[in-house]
Design a protein around this motif. Structure first.
Motif, mmCIF file in Angstrom:
data_model
loop_
_atom_site.group_PDB
_atom_site.id
_atom_site.type_symbol
_atom_site.label_atom_id
_atom_site.label_comp_id
_atom_site.label_asym_id
_atom_site.label_seq_id
_atom_site.Cartn_x
_atom_site.Cartn_y
_atom_site.Cartn_z
ATOM 1 N N UNK A 189 -2.845 14.194 0.506
ATOM 2 C CA UNK A 189 -1.974 13.566 1.497
ATOM 3 C C UNK A 189 -2.766 12.739 2.507
ATOM 4 N N UNK A 190 -3.914 13.256 2.941
ATOM 5 C CA UNK A 190 -4.692 12.542 3.953
ATOM 6 C C UNK A 190 -5.248 11.219 3.423
ATOM 7 N N UNK A 191 -5.440 11.116 2.111
ATOM 8 C CA UNK A 191 -5.906 9.847 1.547
ATOM 9 C C UNK A 191 -4.785 8.802 1.536
ATOM 10 N N UNK A 225 0.853 -1.191 0.000
ATOM 11 C CA UNK A 225 0.000 0.000 0.000
ATOM 12 C C UNK A 225 0.884 1.234 0.000
ATOM 13 N N UNK A 226 0.638 2.128 -0.960
ATOM 14 C CA UNK A 226 1.327 3.430 -0.924
ATOM 15 C C UNK A 226 0.756 4.204 0.258
ATOM 16 N N UNK A 227 1.601 4.478 1.230
ATOM 17 C CA UNK A 227 1.182 5.238 2.404
ATOM 18 C C UNK A 227 2.259 6.256 2.757
ATOM 19 N N UNK A 228 1.882 7.517 2.686
ATOM 20 C CA UNK A 228 2.825 8.540 3.081
ATOM 21 C C UNK A 228 2.924 9.648 2.066
ATOM 22 N N UNK A 229 4.046 9.752 1.358
ATOM 23 C CA UNK A 229 4.291 10.931 0.523
ATOM 24 C C UNK A 229 3.197 11.131 -0.522
ATOM 25 N N UNK A 230 2.742 12.340 -0.643
ATOM 26 C CA UNK A 230 1.746 12.629 -1.656
ATOM 27 C C UNK A 230 2.423 13.025 -2.951
ATOM 28 N N UNK A 241 4.874 5.319 5.454
ATOM 29 C CA UNK A 241 3.910 6.270 6.001
ATOM 30 C C UNK A 241 4.442 7.680 6.143
ATOM 31 N N UNK A 242 5.661 7.954 5.671
ATOM 32 C CA UNK A 242 6.253 9.289 5.837
ATOM 33 C C UNK A 242 5.308 10.373 5.315
ATOM 34 N N UNK A 243 5.144 11.464 6.021
ATOM 35 C CA UNK A 243 5.908 11.883 7.194
ATOM 36 C C UNK A 243 5.362 11.361 8.520
#
Length: 345
Positions: free
Chosen positions: A189-191, A178-183, A215-217
């Motif tokens: 970003x919140x998605x 899952x892509x989680x973090x940098x937009x 999950x950065x940041x």
């Protein structure tokens, strides 16, 4: 395989792409903006000799891919992670089919992952089943901030998503990236917030949830989830390039991860073609936690680096590792719930 100072490392690049973001495939201004944002990441976080002109970055060749990943990039195996973005690109940005067309020419070199979007409903479930049957998938890559019509994202812990995770479990697709973090512009970003991983990991213990980009940041949120959920892993793509521009920041990232999750649940990924594995592998093998940070963080031994660079991904994907490059000490499972955090030696 990479060798340095008598130490040898089996390399699995766990996050690569083969995209077409050329102007001919850009459906609108968002397609242009998305690839420009990717390009800024490369330009700002790469050594000068690894920066490309924009035209090549938008659409590179199959020869570029093979050269950069295998001929000079040390990878033994590389894993394609698709990103469809069909609202932005006419033929999709980086689909399973596009990646598989390359992989099928070079048996044993690539692993191809699929994708799903729970907003596709029943038709999407049938499409996922067909994709798994056609390509014998062991993993999927998910993009929770992807736009679809009026929708600007979805949650991994929603009832609609659970139908697809159930289907993954049924079909034996056990690795969920899952892509989680940098937009990335224009995505929200919140998605990409890591918070929806927690419930899904609890409810689907048979699946491995690899949180790409850590999950950065929101690293602290990710670490607290990861330490409680033994089937949650961290993917280093996007984070590892900071080894060049912000080495102390990178030391903090990997130090925290080894403390909370341990080194058995961390996977290397270059995110090619944003970054190239050659310089990432070389610099990571040379990297060490600075002396003044060792009071909080454990040193990075060659065995820790072997696990992160390839052996952990090999375990998740049943990749055969030559006996001389394997580690007898590699754990077969991650840390258990309630385990003690790892303390510096």
């Amino acid at each position: 395989m990479y060798e340095k100072d008598g130490e040898r490392y089996f390399i699995v690049d766990g996050h690569i792409h083969f995209w077409d973001a050329s102007p001919a495939n850009q459906a609108n201004k968002y397609g242009r903006g998305f690839i420009n944002c990717f390009y800024d990441y490369q330009q700002n976080l790469s050594p000068p000799e690894f920066k490309w002109p924009l035209e090549k970055f938008e659409k590179y060749s199959e020869e570029d891919l093979l050269h950069d990943i295998f001929e000079v990039g040390y990878a033994d195996v590389a894993i394609f992670q698709p990103t469809y973005l069909t609202d932005f690109y006419t033929n999709g940005f980086n689909t399973t089919q596009q990646c598989a067309a390359v992989a099928e020419k070079y048996p044993g070199k690539f692993i191809v992952n699929g994708a799903f979007d729970p907003r596709d409903g029943e038709a999407g479930l049938e499409a996922l089943e067909a994709l798994v049957s056609r390509y014998q998938l062991k993993g999927v890559k998910l993009y929770t901030a992807e736009w679809k019509g009026d929708s600007r994202g979805w949650r991994l812990d929603s009832p609609e998503s659970y139908r697809y995770l159930d289907k993954c479990r049924e079909l034996g697709v056990r690795n969920v990236h899952i892509h989680k973090g940098p937009t990335i512009w224009p995505l929200n970003r919140d998605a990409f917030d890591v918070s929806d991983v927690d419930d899904a990991a609890t409810d689907f213990p048979e699946l491995n949830f690899i949180v790409e980009h850590l999950g950065l940041p929101r690293l602290e949120d990710f670490c607290w989830i990861g330490t409680q959920e033994p089937n949650v892993y961290g993917g280093f793509s996007v984070a590892m390039p900071f080894i060049y521009t912000r080495p102390r920041y990178f030391a903090q990232i990997i130090g925290e991860l080894c403390y909370w999750l341990d080194e058995n649940r961390l996977l290397f990924g270059s995110d090619y073609a944003i970054w190239q594995p050659k310089w990432l592998v070389e610099r990571f093998v040379d990297f060490q936690i600075p002396d003044d940070m060792l009071g909080e963080y454990a040193p990075l031994t060659p065995d820790v680096k072997r696990k992160i660079l390839g052996l952990n991904a090999a375990r998740l994907y049943d990749i055969e590792v030559p006996a001389e490059l394997a580690l007898d000490a590699v754990a077969t499972t991650g840390a258990v719930i309630g385990s003690e955090p790892v303390s510096p030696a």
